[in-house]
Design an enzyme around this catalytic site. Structure first.
Site, PDB file in Angstrom:
ATOM      1  N   SER A 149       4.867   0.738   1.729  1.00 29.06           N
ATOM      2  CA  SER A 149       5.536   2.039   1.778  1.00 29.06           C
ATOM      3  C   SER A 149       6.845   1.926   2.528  1.00 29.06           C
ATOM      4  CB  SER A 149       4.646   3.072   2.476  1.00 29.06           C
ATOM      5  OG  SER A 149       5.359   4.269   2.737  1.00 29.06           O
ATOM      6  N   TYR A 164      -0.537   4.981   9.471  1.00 34.31           N
ATOM      7  CA  TYR A 164      -0.156   4.643   8.095  1.00 34.31           C
ATOM      8  C   TYR A 164       0.985   3.632   8.080  1.00 34.31           C
ATOM      9  CZ  TYR A 164       1.191   5.449   3.191  1.00 34.31           C
ATOM     10  OH  TYR A 164       1.484   5.306   1.863  1.00 34.31           O
TER      11      TYR A 164
END
Length: 258
Positions: A149, A164
């Protein structure tokens, strides 16, 4: 000969396929459209079966639905056996798409949440790769494509926060190391780092105003579609990408320019 692989038809194993608006579903569908057989994996056994039936009916290729918990060693090993023992062609690609967001501020993150986010986003990639790489080595063709990401590159700043970002950064290290180990087998391992994608991953934790703000933060002025990310997964699985390995492929509309 298959256009995508340069060899016979192969199976693409895709995780996180159940949601019709998700990247996993779009990726499974894209593989099928390009002539791959698909093993569609998800923790939602009912929804993934429906997804598999819809994709197979639309594209006329075999699609096997497999229930799996990517954080469970036993579950992942059972899924690998189910694929190996099925009538699908040999496995040629593994698309690790399944993920778990985490918008919780750091000082509010419990240890249980920390472990859960890392288990889904990192341990899942480890377990799936370990389970399916032997099949690719045996079959003589292999591509692993992992989901990272832009959050890993920017240190958050998008939607999800520290757990995350840490997990997706770990995926990059795993990808690079695994690429080195798999290179002697002719197997490539790459990572994709999407920016903001128009999916349901933020469902219940976002609203129209926030979505507009997120879109405005991207130089291209919009969010990516799930299919745009899926196209990169499939291309990295093709014979054309045979000399690309250990790389992070940014698809973020200019949000992070390296």
């Amino acid at each position: 000969m298959n256009y995508q692989t340069g060899v016979g038809q192969r199976t693409a194993v895709v995780t996180g396929v159940a949601s019709p608006r998700g990247i996993g579903y779009a990726t499974a569908k894209r593989y099928a459209a390009e002539g791959w057989a698909v093993a569609a994996l998800d923790i939602d056994g009912v929804a993934v079966k429906e997804a598999a039936e819809a994709i197979s009916a639309e594209h006329g290729v075999p699609v096997l639905a497999v229930h799996v918990d990517v954080t469970s060693e036993d579950s992942v090993e059972a899924a690998a056996r189910a694929v190996a023992e099925s009538d699908l062609p040999p496995v040629g690609a593994l698309a690790n798409v399944a993920g778990l967001p985490s918008p919780v501020p750091f000082l509010e993150v419990s240890l249980d949440l920390w472990h859960r986010v890392l288990d889904v986003n990192v341990t899942g990639v480890f377990l799936l790769s370990r389970a399916f790489l032997p099949q690719m080595i045996e079959g003589g063709y292999g591509r692993v494509v992992n989901m990272s990401s832009v959050s890993a590159q920017m240190g958050g700043g998008v939607f999800s926060k520290t757990p995350y970002s840490a997990a997706k950064a770990a995926v990059l290290g795993l990808t690079r190391s695994l690429a080195r180990e798999m290179a002697p087998h002719g197997i490539t391992v790459n990572a994709i780092a999407p920016g903001i994608v128009d999916t349901d991953i933020r469902a219940g934790a976002s609203d129209a105003e926030n979505e507009a703000r997120l879109s405005a933060s991207v130089p291209l002025g919009r969010q990516a579609s799930a299919d745009e990310v899926a196209a990169l997964y499939v291309w990295l699985s093709s014979a054309d990408a045979a000399y690309i390995t250990g790389c992070t492929h940014n698809i973020n509309g200019g949000q992070y320019i390296a």
